[in-house]
Write an enzyme that holds these catalytic residues in place. Structure first.
Site, PDB file in Angstrom:
ATOM      1  N   ASP A   1       0.866  -1.185   0.000  1.00 46.40           N
ATOM      2  CA  ASP A   1       0.000   0.000   0.000  1.00 46.40           C
ATOM      3  C   ASP A   1       0.907   1.241   0.000  1.00 46.40           C
ATOM      4  O   ASP A   1       2.126   1.135   0.147  1.00 46.40           O
ATOM      5  CB  ASP A   1      -0.853  -0.083   1.277  1.00 46.40           C
ATOM      6  CG  ASP A   1      -1.899   0.999   1.385  1.00 46.40           C
ATOM      7  OD1 ASP A   1      -2.236   1.601   0.354  1.00 46.40           O
ATOM      8  OD2 ASP A   1      -2.379   1.230   2.517  1.00 46.40           O
TER       9      ASP A   1
ATOM     10  N   GLU B   1       2.736   5.171  -3.804  1.00 47.03           N
ATOM     11  CA  GLU B   1       2.759   6.185  -4.886  1.00 47.03           C
ATOM     12  C   GLU B   1       4.083   6.940  -4.948  1.00 47.03           C
ATOM     13  O   GLU B   1       4.457   7.326  -6.055  1.00 47.03           O
ATOM     14  CB  GLU B   1       1.588   7.164  -4.687  1.00 47.03           C
ATOM     15  CG  GLU B   1       0.232   6.498  -4.811  1.00 47.03           C
ATOM     16  CD  GLU B   1      -0.140   5.604  -3.628  1.00 47.03           C
ATOM     17  OE1 GLU B   1       0.345   5.886  -2.521  1.00 47.03           O
ATOM     18  OE2 GLU B   1      -0.876   4.633  -3.821  1.00 47.03           O
TER      19      GLU B   1
ATOM     20  N   ASP C   1      -9.040   4.041  -1.923  1.00 51.83           N
ATOM     21  CA  ASP C   1      -9.978   4.423  -0.851  1.00 51.83           C
ATOM     22  C   ASP C   1     -11.272   5.010  -1.395  1.00 51.83           C
ATOM     23  O   ASP C   1     -11.509   6.223  -1.339  1.00 51.83           O
ATOM     24  CB  ASP C   1      -9.282   5.408   0.089  1.00 51.83           C
ATOM     25  CG  ASP C   1      -8.079   4.768   0.765  1.00 51.83           C
ATOM     26  OD1 ASP C   1      -7.940   3.533   0.677  1.00 51.83           O
ATOM     27  OD2 ASP C   1      -7.281   5.507   1.366  1.00 51.83           O
TER      28      ASP C   1
HETATM   29  C1  NOJ Z   1      -4.585   3.301   2.763  1.00 51.83           C
HETATM   30  C2  NOJ Z   1      -5.206   2.159   2.018  1.00 51.83           C
HETATM   31  O1  NOJ Z   1      -5.734   2.586   0.796  1.00 51.83           O
HETATM   32  C3  NOJ Z   1      -6.232   1.489   2.884  1.00 51.83           C
HETATM   33  O2  NOJ Z   1      -6.797   0.421   2.175  1.00 51.83           O
HETATM   34  C4  NOJ Z   1      -5.586   1.032   4.178  1.00 51.83           C
HETATM   35  O3  NOJ Z   1      -6.556   0.462   5.009  1.00 51.83           O
HETATM   36  C5  NOJ Z   1      -4.944   2.205   4.886  1.00 51.83           C
HETATM   37  N1  NOJ Z   1      -3.999   2.836   4.011  1.00 51.83           N
HETATM   38  C6  NOJ Z   1      -4.217   1.774   6.154  1.00 51.83           C
HETATM   39  O4  NOJ Z   1      -3.207   0.897   5.842  1.00 51.83           O
END
Ligand code: NOJ
Length: 957
Positions: free
Chosen positions: A531, A534, A607
């Site tokens: 995660d 970017e 998200d």
């Molecule tokens: C951002 C991610 O997109 C999300 O899916 C994750 O739960 C949070 N970071 C925490 O790791």
């Protein structure tokens, strides 16, 4: 905002956006980005004075063109009339499969432009064509090529313009509008603002074309401030502008990732939907909008252009921030690509069909490998399952309530102080036992490993990376860049640095080797979630790294930004694979991606919000990712933010069940929403949806086999299935699953009772659940779509293989029997296939597979109707040699020798059979009913093995 127990993270909330909404001021618009402003201003000037100027770029006279008549291409110098002392070189090369590569770079300049993007994206050096015929005259070079000799590439010398023709029709034009501009390197001292003088009666263009072309302001050449950050731009201006026109294609797709329609709308001109261009700059966008050109987590600079007679594509191999204006004009589409740095490296993919374009792109960047079979099951995630016992409890509840699930996920709170790999022993005292408890019922765990490393010397991962000197550097080029992310003060491994590669692999070993720290508190089966790659930096410009940070080789972050996340997933994929010997297929999920990322696992759309609009756009985004060559995709079921009402959640499970990657996930502030928590009838509805997904795993796995060979996406929108049917080109809310013939239109609005499905052909389609035969009226089929109904059709002519025994997890289905739904087409025929292998090793490369083709062939009777239908199973692996040295008695085939076909359901027989028997003689038990206008024949347990050739004969007279 946070649940109790993680006070250390509270500090970080200072850096998180406070209002619960997309924060536009965090991200640049084109007008806040110097080079985008310059690029758009050039385009505006060009438009105003369209006839009075032409591109300053031209090619040397042809005698200098190093070209033999049959060579695959040429290299030549390019001049710019506004900067006569600057040298550019152009390469034009034609590949064996007809792809044309056009490269242009500045030579002998003050510095070197970044030229490695294609190297990271491509799988290898493409083969060059040996069958090109060039003709050169004073004005142009012309190549004729392609298997039908209907392709032509014309390179006009002055001004420079490159046009790809097929059958005499223009397909793609580079620099047709004269917007090509490679800003050359210069020193600040030498760079005087161009004089903005206008002679009497003369325009700036006539008096001083350089000033006119480049603008006179030196706008943001040497530094640029956005909000509180100043980008120092030590190299000065180096942007690249290029117009790419598709004069005869009305639809363009791709340039993922944006939350927008599949068929991309205009961003400029009278039909503009948005005011800004589409942007490609991998970014962690909090609460992103569901309809916007704003860049999201990944970037694939690949655009398809489509018409009823042709599909072509361009892959613009750039890794820096890029803005793309789109204008739908008369018959075609004009696009303008403006990038911050890098060389021009454009691949023209000649098509002529969508399928051809996918194959051509797969030759360049590879395909998604066959994933581990379990990863196609259902994934249960949440930020966070808070302890080992929480995981065990959730698993128990799934079992108690009979919900199938394959994978439980752990988000960042498993890691002590967000130091990934290091368990918080208060909450996860027994990580290996916990993992083994999950694995005991053939399930798996996926654990998050983020790219930011807590800067703490008692964190062995950071310490070693620091000792090795493989961390990204700040603008000074010395020391370690420090930014803020979940653990607080953090640094980032520079995966461009070869010194980081073995180190990263060593971390994932589950046994200690040479005394190096490694993740011994893990198992070889654990999948990895990458995660924030970017990369997300909470206190950085646009929530990412400063562009003047320095990577291996001295490249600035601006040069490599969009590739950065792919390298993280790439090396994680390699590391996860290296844990196993012999190697097994690893599972890696990534948020950031670039062209070629399909080789390293799955992605998700980040998200999203728990709203109907986000549910709907998630489908479009997954379809667009397929266009971008990245089929293993899905969006968070339920929406990451918010608490979806039960109706929405049920509908969202359908969206997930019909996505290649199927995961429910939720933000830490949301209420728990595991499916067993739902009240009736929602709970049973979700259970049915999960079971439906599991029953269809053979369809999904077979589709993945195909995409792993061909690059053709798993989810196929109308334009891919029916490339000649214009009415379908804009449709992005229904799609086919692989080549199976399943057509689904998930409901993405509240209170819906029925849906209308668009059908491009005069063909019978059957309701998957009721077997009802539908014939499209005015090209539509109306289906009931109450909450307990899924608009799912089988296209006449398809054979769907399912496994219908409910199981707790997918590996437990290995010996389950198959049901074949044989959906006869208008002429009484059908075909389908099923592909099986052990689902975890690379044995398929040695031919350890079972790959069966099923067919139904009707023979006419004495009267008008069908007299007989022969349903048969043949070995496809033997016929196609794609799966290596194949032996029908291979080890895997032997291991599933007991697997039967337990039921045949034949749809579309209008008459009751007189007999149903195996061709070898044995009579079979069957039932027939006339339902609606089509009959349904159910053949009970033909007791044939899935690994064998067999035939069933249905006699009707
Ligand atoms: C951002 C991610 O997109 C999300 O899916 C994750 O739960 C949070 N970071 C925490 O790791």
């Amino acid at each position: 905002m946070r649940s109790p127990g993680f006070p250390g993270t509270l500090l970080l909330l200072l850096f998180l956006p406070t209002a619960l909404a997309f924060k536009a001021p965090d991200f640049k618009t084109c007008s806040q980005s110097g080079f985008c402003r310059r690029g758009r201003a050039l385009s505006a000037r060009a438009q105003e004075s369209s006839s009075s100027w032409h591109s300053p770029y031209s090619i040397d006279p042809p005698e200098f063109l190093a070209l033999t008549p049959r060579s695959p291409g040429f290299t030549t110098n390019v001049h710019s009339s506004i900067h006569p002392n600057v040298k550019f070189v152009l390469d034009v090369i034609i590949h064996e499969d007809g792809v044309v590569r056009v490269r242009m770079d500045e030579v002998d300049g003050l510095r070197k432009r970044y030229d490695e993007a294609a190297q990271w994206a491509l799988v290898g050096e493409p083969l060059l064509s040996s069958d090109v015929h060039w003709k050169v005259d004073a004005k142009k070079a012309k190549a004729v090529f392609g298997p039908k000799k209907d392709m032509e590439l014309v390179v006009d010398f002055n001004p420079l313009k490159i046009t790809l023709f097929r059958g005499g029709e223009e397909q793609v034009v580079l620099n047709g509008r004269g917007l090509l501009h490679m800003e050359h390197f210069r020193t600040k001292e030498d760079s005087k603002p161009a004089e903005h003088i206008e002679g009497e009666g003369q325009s700036v263009l006539q008096v001083n074309p350089a000033a006119w072309f480049e603008g006179d302001a030196q706008d943001a050449f040497w530094d640029e401030t956005f909000s509180t950050w100043t980008d120092t731009k030590p190299k000065g201006p180096e942007s690249l502008s290029l117009d790419i026109t598709f004069p005869n294609h009305a639809h363009v797709y791709g340039i993922t990732q944006h939350a927008t329609n599949l068929s991309l709308p205009s961003t400029t001109g009278p039909t503009a939907k948005y005011t800004d261009p589409f942007r490609l700059y991998n970014a962690d966008v909090f609460e992103y909008l569901e309809d916007s050109p704003v860049s999201l987590y990944g970037s694939i600079p690949l655009m398809h252009a489509h018409s009823a007679t042709s599909t072509v594509a361009v892959f613009n191999a750039l890794a820096s921030e890029t803005w793309i204006d789109i204008a739908h004009v008369e018959k075609g589409v004009e696009t303008h690509w403006i990038s911050e740095s890098g060389i021009l490296d454009v691949f023209l993919l000649p098509g002529p069909t969508p399928k051809d374009v996918f194959t051509q792109y797969a030759h360049l960047t590879g395909t998604a490998p066959l994933p581990a079979h379990w990863s196609l099951g259902y994934h249960q995630c949440r930020w966070n399952y808070v302890s080992s016992d929480d995981i065990r409890g959730v698993q128990n509840r799934f079992d108690e309530d009979d919900f199938p699930v394959d994978v439980f996920w752990l988000d960042i709170e498993y890691a002590e102080d967000h130091r990934y790999f290091m368990w918080n022993k208060k909450t996860f005292p027994d990580p290996v036992e916990m993992t083994r408890d999950v694995e005991a019922v053939e399930r798996k765990m996926v654990v998050i490993i983020d790219p930011h490393l807590k800067r703490a010397n008692d964190y062995p991962v950071y310490k070693r990376a620091s000792e090795l000197g493989v961390l990204v550097k700040p603008k000074s080029g010395e020391g370690e860049y420090e930014g803020w992310c979940w653990p607080g003060s953090s640094s980032w491994i520079d995966f461009f640095h070869p010194g980081s590669w073995d180190f990263w692999i060593s971390l994932f070993k589950t046994k200690t080797i040479d005394g190096q720290w490694s993740w011994t508190e893990s198992t070889d089966n654990v999948g990895i979630w990458n995660d924030m790659n970017e990369p997300s930096v909470f206190n950085g410009p646009e929530i990412t790294m400063p562009k003047d940070n320095v990577h291996y080789g001295g490249w600035e972050h601006r040069d490599v930004h969009n590739i950065n996340g792919m390298l993280f997933a790439n090396h994680t994929f390699q590391a996860a694979e290296a844990r196993t010997d012999p190697p097994r297929r690893p599972f890696v999920l990534t948020r950031a991606f670039y062209a070629g990322s399909q080789r390293f696992g799955a992605m998700w759309t980040g998200d999203n919000l728990g709203t109907w609009e986000h549910m709907a756009v998630g489908i479009k985004m997954v379809l667009a990712n397929g266009v971008g060559g990245m089929p293993f995709a899905g969006s968070d079921v339920g929406g990451f933010f918010g608490n979806p009402e039960p109706e929405m959640l049920v509908r969202w499970y359908v969206v997930g069940a019909f996505s290649p990657f199927f995961r429910a996930h939720a933000h830490i502030d949301t209420k728990r929403r595991e499916p067993y928590l739902l009240d009736e009838p929602y709970k049973s509805l979700v259970r049915d949806i999960l079971r439906l997904r599991y029953s269809m795993l053979p369809v999904w796995y077979t589709a993945f086999r195909e995409t792993s060979e061909s690059g053709v996406p798993i989810l196929r929108p109308q334009y891919m299935m029916f490339p000649e049917d214009e009415a379908g080109f804009g449709i992005d809310d229904q799609y086919y699953v692989g080549s199976s013939g399943l057509l689904v239109k998930p409901v993405t609005q509240k209170g819906v009772k029925e849906v209308s499905v668009y059908i491009a052909e005069d063909q019978v389609y059957y309701d998957y659940f009721t077997n009802h035969a539908h014939r499209p009226k005015n090209r539509h089929i109306t289906l009931p779509a109450n909450l307990d109904q899924i608009p799912l059709l089988i296209r006449g002519g398809s054979i769907i293989s399912t496994r219908e025994r409910p199981r707790r997890s997918s590996p437990l289905m290995k010996h389950d029997p198959f049901t074949l739904r044989i959906a006869l087409d208008n002429t009484g025929n059908a075909r389908g296939e099923v592909y099986l292998d052990d689902g975890e090793t690379y044995g398929y490369g040695r031919g350890d597979v079972v790959w069966r083709g099923f067919g139904a062939e009707s023979v006419k009777g004495k009267g008008k109707g069908i007299g007989m239908v022969r349903i048969s199973s043949v070995d496809l692996a033997a016929a196609g040699t794609e799966v290596g040295a194949y032996n029908p008695g291979n080890e895997f085939a032997r291991s599933v020798g007991d697997v039967r076909v337990e039921k045949l359901v034949v749809l579309g027989l209008r008459k009751k059979p007189s007999s149903v028997a195996l061709e070898s003689g044995r009579e079979l038990e069957w039932e027939y009913a006339l339902e609606g206008e089509a009959g349904v024949l159910v053949v009970k347990d033909p007791a044939v093995r899935v690994v064998d050739d067999w035939a069933v004969v249905v006699k009707l007279e």
